[in-house]
Write a protein that holds these residues in place. Sequence first.
Motif, PDB file in Angstrom:
ATOM      1  N   ALA A   7       8.737   0.567  -8.260  1.00  0.00           N
ATOM      2  CA  ALA A   7       9.208   0.959  -9.594  1.00  0.00           C
ATOM      3  C   ALA A   7       8.049   0.989 -10.577  1.00  0.00           C
ATOM      4  CB  ALA A   7      10.284  -0.003 -10.078  1.00  0.00           C
ATOM      5  N   SER A   8       7.130   0.021 -10.468  1.00  0.00           N
ATOM      6  CA  SER A   8       6.009   0.022 -11.404  1.00  0.00           C
ATOM      7  C   SER A   8       5.085   1.200 -11.127  1.00  0.00           C
ATOM      8  CB  SER A   8       5.256  -1.312 -11.345  1.00  0.00           C
ATOM      9  OG  SER A   8       4.532  -1.403 -10.150  1.00  0.00           O
ATOM     10  N   ALA A   9       4.906   1.554  -9.845  1.00  0.00           N
ATOM     11  CA  ALA A   9       4.078   2.723  -9.522  1.00  0.00           C
ATOM     12  C   ALA A   9       4.689   3.984 -10.122  1.00  0.00           C
ATOM     13  CB  ALA A   9       3.940   2.867  -8.005  1.00  0.00           C
ATOM     14  N   VAL A  10       6.019   4.104 -10.033  1.00  0.00           N
ATOM     15  CA  VAL A  10       6.706   5.271 -10.605  1.00  0.00           C
ATOM     16  C   VAL A  10       6.511   5.285 -12.124  1.00  0.00           C
ATOM     17  CG1 VAL A  10       8.969   6.291 -11.057  1.00  0.00           C
ATOM     18  CG2 VAL A  10       8.405   5.514  -8.759  1.00  0.00           C
ATOM     19  N   LEU A  11       6.651   4.106 -12.737  1.00  0.00           N
ATOM     20  CA  LEU A  11       6.482   4.026 -14.193  1.00  0.00           C
ATOM     21  C   LEU A  11       5.103   4.529 -14.615  1.00  0.00           C
ATOM     22  CD1 LEU A  11       7.209   3.007 -17.083  1.00  0.00           C
ATOM     23  CD2 LEU A  11       6.266   0.813 -16.412  1.00  0.00           C
ATOM     24  N   PHE A  12       4.049   4.020 -13.968  1.00  0.00           N
ATOM     25  CA  PHE A  12       2.704   4.414 -14.366  1.00  0.00           C
ATOM     26  C   PHE A  12       2.480   5.901 -14.137  1.00  0.00           C
ATOM     27  CE2 PHE A  12       1.746  -0.191 -13.357  1.00  0.00           C
ATOM     28  CZ  PHE A  12       1.782  -0.556 -14.697  1.00  0.00           C
ATOM     29  N   ILE A  31       0.842  -1.206   0.000  1.00  0.00           N
ATOM     30  CA  ILE A  31       0.000   0.000   0.000  1.00  0.00           C
ATOM     31  C   ILE A  31       0.876   1.255   0.000  1.00  0.00           C
ATOM     32  CG2 ILE A  31      -1.694   1.321   1.330  1.00  0.00           C
ATOM     33  CD1 ILE A  31      -2.901  -1.327   2.242  1.00  0.00           C
ATOM     34  N   ILE A  32       1.902   1.254   0.854  1.00  0.00           N
ATOM     35  CA  ILE A  32       2.801   2.421   0.886  1.00  0.00           C
ATOM     36  C   ILE A  32       3.487   2.572  -0.470  1.00  0.00           C
ATOM     37  CG2 ILE A  32       4.886   3.395   1.933  1.00  0.00           C
ATOM     38  CD1 ILE A  32       4.070   1.984   4.546  1.00  0.00           C
ATOM     39  N   SER A  33       4.005   1.463  -1.010  1.00  0.00           N
ATOM     40  CA  SER A  33       4.705   1.522  -2.302  1.00  0.00           C
ATOM     41  C   SER A  33       3.837   2.152  -3.373  1.00  0.00           C
ATOM     42  CB  SER A  33       5.075   0.127  -2.789  1.00  0.00           C
ATOM     43  OG  SER A  33       5.972  -0.465  -1.914  1.00  0.00           O
ATOM     44  N   ILE A  34       2.601   1.669  -3.465  1.00  0.00           N
ATOM     45  CA  ILE A  34       1.735   2.135  -4.551  1.00  0.00           C
ATOM     46  C   ILE A  34       1.271   3.564  -4.308  1.00  0.00           C
ATOM     47  CG2 ILE A  34      -0.490   1.812  -5.693  1.00  0.00           C
ATOM     48  CD1 ILE A  34      -0.068  -1.180  -5.470  1.00  0.00           C
ATOM     49  N   PHE A  35       0.715   3.814  -3.116  1.00  0.00           N
ATOM     50  CA  PHE A  35       0.111   5.127  -2.935  1.00  0.00           C
ATOM     51  C   PHE A  35       1.124   6.240  -2.745  1.00  0.00           C
ATOM     52  CE2 PHE A  35      -3.393   2.260  -2.429  1.00  0.00           C
ATOM     53  CZ  PHE A  35      -4.333   2.876  -3.230  1.00  0.00           C
ATOM     54  N   VAL A  36       2.225   5.956  -2.128  1.00  0.00           N
ATOM     55  CA  VAL A  36       3.260   6.983  -2.037  1.00  0.00           C
ATOM     56  C   VAL A  36       4.032   7.021  -3.362  1.00  0.00           C
ATOM     57  CG1 VAL A  36       5.251   7.823  -0.756  1.00  0.00           C
ATOM     58  CG2 VAL A  36       3.402   6.700   0.456  1.00  0.00           C
ATOM     59  N   GLY A  37       4.242   5.854  -3.963  1.00  0.00           N
ATOM     60  CA  GLY A  37       4.995   5.765  -5.219  1.00  0.00           C
ATOM     61  C   GLY A  37       4.371   6.556  -6.349  1.00  0.00           C
ATOM     62  N   PRO A  86      20.703  22.525 -12.750  1.00  0.00           N
ATOM     63  CA  PRO A  86      21.500  21.592 -13.551  1.00  0.00           C
ATOM     64  C   PRO A  86      21.403  20.155 -13.047  1.00  0.00           C
ATOM     65  CG  PRO A  86      22.930  22.924 -12.187  1.00  0.00           C
ATOM     66  CD  PRO A  86      21.554  23.465 -12.003  1.00  0.00           C
ATOM     67  N   ILE A  87      20.253  19.566 -13.257  1.00  0.00           N
ATOM     68  CA  ILE A  87      20.073  18.160 -12.890  1.00  0.00           C
ATOM     69  C   ILE A  87      19.362  17.494 -14.056  1.00  0.00           C
ATOM     70  CG2 ILE A  87      17.933  18.769 -11.649  1.00  0.00           C
ATOM     71  CD1 ILE A  87      18.447  16.321  -9.869  1.00  0.00           C
ATOM     72  N   LYS A  88      19.779  16.278 -14.365  1.00  0.00           N
ATOM     73  CA  LYS A  88      19.158  15.565 -15.485  1.00  0.00           C
ATOM     74  C   LYS A  88      17.859  14.940 -14.997  1.00  0.00           C
ATOM     75  CE  LYS A  88      22.635  15.668 -18.606  1.00  0.00           C
ATOM     76  NZ  LYS A  88      23.871  15.851 -17.909  1.00  0.00           N
ATOM     77  N   ARG A  89      16.946  14.725 -15.913  1.00  0.00           N
ATOM     78  CA  ARG A  89      15.661  14.160 -15.497  1.00  0.00           C
ATOM     79  C   ARG A  89      15.814  12.755 -14.922  1.00  0.00           C
ATOM     80  NH1 ARG A  89      10.884  16.304 -19.510  1.00  0.00           N
ATOM     81  NH2 ARG A  89      11.443  18.502 -19.410  1.00  0.00           N
ATOM     82  N   TRP A  90      16.757  11.988 -15.457  1.00  0.00           N
ATOM     83  CA  TRP A  90      16.924  10.628 -14.920  1.00  0.00           C
ATOM     84  C   TRP A  90      17.441  10.684 -13.494  1.00  0.00           C
ATOM     85  CZ3 TRP A  90      21.569   8.898 -13.106  1.00  0.00           C
ATOM     86  CH2 TRP A  90      22.739   9.496 -13.583  1.00  0.00           C
ATOM     87  N   GLN A  91      18.257  11.705 -13.195  1.00  0.00           N
ATOM     88  CA  GLN A  91      18.769  11.832 -11.819  1.00  0.00           C
ATOM     89  C   GLN A  91      17.618  12.128 -10.865  1.00  0.00           C
ATOM     90  OE1 GLN A  91      21.611  14.970 -12.710  1.00  0.00           O
ATOM     91  NE2 GLN A  91      23.307  13.589 -12.266  1.00  0.00           N
ATOM     92  N   PHE A  92      16.705  12.977 -11.342  1.00  0.00           N
ATOM     93  CA  PHE A  92      15.543  13.324 -10.522  1.00  0.00           C
ATOM     94  C   PHE A  92      14.708  12.080 -10.223  1.00  0.00           C
ATOM     95  CE2 PHE A  92      10.990  14.341 -10.554  1.00  0.00           C
ATOM     96  CZ  PHE A  92      10.916  15.171  -9.454  1.00  0.00           C
ATOM     97  N   LEU A  93      14.403  11.321 -11.286  1.00  0.00           N
ATOM     98  CA  LEU A  93      13.546  10.147 -11.139  1.00  0.00           C
ATOM     99  C   LEU A  93      14.204   9.086 -10.256  1.00  0.00           C
ATOM    100  CD1 LEU A  93      10.762   9.813 -12.372  1.00  0.00           C
ATOM    101  CD2 LEU A  93      11.764   8.360 -14.119  1.00  0.00           C
ATOM    102  N   LEU A  94      15.483   8.880 -10.493  1.00  0.00           N
ATOM    103  CA  LEU A  94      16.206   7.883  -9.701  1.00  0.00           C
ATOM    104  C   LEU A  94      16.253   8.310  -8.228  1.00  0.00           C
ATOM    105  CD1 LEU A  94      17.810   5.253  -9.798  1.00  0.00           C
ATOM    106  CD2 LEU A  94      19.885   6.590 -10.160  1.00  0.00           C
ATOM    107  N   GLY A  95      16.494   9.601  -7.992  1.00  0.00           N
ATOM    108  CA  GLY A  95      16.544  10.119  -6.629  1.00  0.00           C
ATOM    109  C   GLY A  95      15.227   9.905  -5.907  1.00  0.00           C
ATOM    110  N   LYS A  96      14.127  10.204  -6.606  1.00  0.00           N
ATOM    111  CA  LYS A  96      12.794  10.014  -6.022  1.00  0.00           C
ATOM    112  C   LYS A  96      12.601   8.543  -5.647  1.00  0.00           C
ATOM    113  CE  LYS A  96      10.724  13.450  -5.556  1.00  0.00           C
ATOM    114  NZ  LYS A  96       9.665  13.858  -4.699  1.00  0.00           N
ATOM    115  N   TYR A  97      12.986   7.657  -6.579  1.00  0.00           N
ATOM    116  CA  TYR A  97      12.808   6.227  -6.354  1.00  0.00           C
ATOM    117  C   TYR A  97      13.635   5.746  -5.164  1.00  0.00           C
ATOM    118  CZ  TYR A  97      12.899   1.227  -7.010  1.00  0.00           C
ATOM    119  OH  TYR A  97      12.794  -0.111  -6.789  1.00  0.00           O
TER     120      TYR A  97
END
Lengths: 307, 254
Positions: free
Chosen positions: B149-154, B63-69, B89-100
Motif C-alpha cells: 500500500a505504501s509503494a502504491v501511495l508513493f 522486494i516484490i511488494s515494493i518493486f512490483v507495487g 465508466p470506472i472510477k479512479r478509486w476502483q482502478f487503484l483498489l483493483g490494482k492493489y
Amino acid sequence: MIRTEGLKMEFRVGFLRKRVVALKGLTMEVKKGEVFGFLGPNGAGKTTTLKILMGLAHPTGGAAWLMGRPLSDSSVKRKIGFLPEQPYFYDYLTAAEFMDLSGRLFGMRNKERAARAGELLDMVGLSHAKNLQLRKFSKGMQQRIGIAQALINDPELVVLDEPMSGLDPVGRKQVRDIILGLKDNGKTIFFSTHILPDVEVICDRVGILVRGELRAMGTVGELISGTRVKSVEMTFKDVSGENLSRLENMASGTVTRGSETTATFNDPEAAGKAKRLVFDSGGEIISLIPHKSSLEDLFMEEVGKKK
Amino acid sequence: MKVYAIAINTFKEVIRDKIFYSLVFFALLLLGASVLLSTLTLGERSKIIEDLSLSGIEIFGVIISIFVGIGLVNKELEKKTIYIIISKPIKRWQFLLGKYLGLSLVLLSYVAVMTACYMFFLYMYTNKLPWQTLMAVLLIYVELLVVTASAVLFSTFSTPTLSASYALALYVIGHMTGDLRGLAAKTGQAGARAVLNFIYYFLPNLEDFNIKARTVHAMPIPLDYLLMSISYGLMYVMAILSLSVLIFQRRNFK
C-alpha cells in the motif's frame, strides 16, 4: 453531443514551473450523427482537448458537456468509446482477453461480452489473432484492436485520437470504412487527425485548431468555398510552330512529350484564350483540369498565420 | 465487478512477468540454502531452516511488494494503458483498489507457494511440521500488504526510483520505530520528544508483525495479539489507500 465553452488548459513544466498554455479558450460543438474532424498540426492541443473530454485531465478553465451532461458526471462514459493516440495495450493479454477486460469495465454480462468481442474482432479483421498476445501485434493490428475495444459497448459517441496515424494505405482505408459504417448506424464520430485527404472524404464538419485556438469550423465545402480556381492544367496535341510558342508564353509552365504538351495556366482567363488558340490552330485538346484550393491549402494558410 | 476485473488483470500482468519468476526463483534458492546451512550447525537444525526460510519469505516478499507495487500505477501511466481504462465508466478509486488487490492476490500466492516449499523441506530433513510458524507467515503477509500500500501511495505522485526509495525507507524505519520511542523517552528536549513521538505514532510499526523468532522458539503467541496486529495492519492499509485515492483523483495524465 459534445459542447465546450472557453476550455482552457495550462501546464507548469520543468524546475522553474514555466507556464505552457495548451488551450486558449476553446468553444465548439459536435452535433449528433455527424463525423467531425478535429484538425491541427502536432502540438496544437488536439490530444489535450480529447483528454479533457475523456476525464484524463482536468481543465484549468471553461467547461464542457458530453451528451448534455457536465464532465464530472461519469455516467455518460457508458455511451462513449475512446481510442487514444498511438495506443499501447497490455502486452501480456491476448486480444480476446483484452476485449473481455474492456467489456467487464462496462459491466457487460459474460455472454454479451463474448458475443460482442467476437463480432468486433471479426469486423476489424482480427478473428484469426484472438489468442495471440498483444505484444506480437503489428502497428496496424494494434490500431484495429484499439478501435474494436472502443466499440465494445456499442457507443453513441466515438472519440478517436489520430486513428489513421502510422497505418499503410490499406489500413487507412479500413479505418475510413469503419468510420463511415458507424456513421451509417447513426453514431457520432469525433476524431483528431492531420491526414487531410481522409478528412475531405469522410467528415461532415471540421474544426482547425492551431496553437490552442480554433481558427476555423464548418463543413469542408463551406471552408473551401469562395476559394477561387487556383490554376488550370491543359493537355493538347498537334499544335506546332509559332502557335505552340505563343501558348508556351501564356502558360506558367509546360511539359512536352512527343506531340502532346501539358501547360499550366495561373488564371482561368488565360486558359480560355489558350483553349481557343488550340482550336484555331487545328490542334486537339486531350484534357482540361481546373485546380481548386483544397482543405490542405486552407490548413497550411491557417497554420502559417500569425495570431 | 469492475474492481475485480482490474484485480484479475493485474494478477495476470504480474504472473506473466519474467521478473516475478526470477524473484521467486531466488527466494526458493534461499530456502534450499537454509537446508544446506543447517547441516553446518550443531544442535537443532530445524531452527536454522525455520529462521532463514521465514526471513527469506519476508525479504523477497518485500522486494516484490515494493518493486512490483511502484510499477502498478507508474507502468500504466508510462505506457498510457491507463487512457484506455480511465476513459471507460470506472472510477479512479476502483482502478487503484483493483490494482492493489491484484498484487495482494499475487503476494498471497507467493507466500502460499513459498510456505508450502518451506514446510516440505523441513519435513524432509527433520520429520517435523512446525505449525506454529504459520502464525509468523500470516503476519508477514499482513506486513507485505502494508508495504505494498505504501509503494502504491508513493507511486501516485512520484517517479519510480524515488517511490522505491521512499517505500524501502518506510520499511526500514518501520522496523525501528521502537528505537525512536526509546530515544524519545531518553531525550531531554521537549521539542525533539514531540517530533520523535509523532513519527512513532505516524509511521507503521512493522516490528509488530515480526513474530518469527518467537514462533521458531515455540514461545506462546496470544490470540488477541495476533488479531490486534492483523486489524492494525488492515486499518493502516485502508488509511494509506484512501490517501492514495485522494492524490490520484486530482492527477492529470500526460
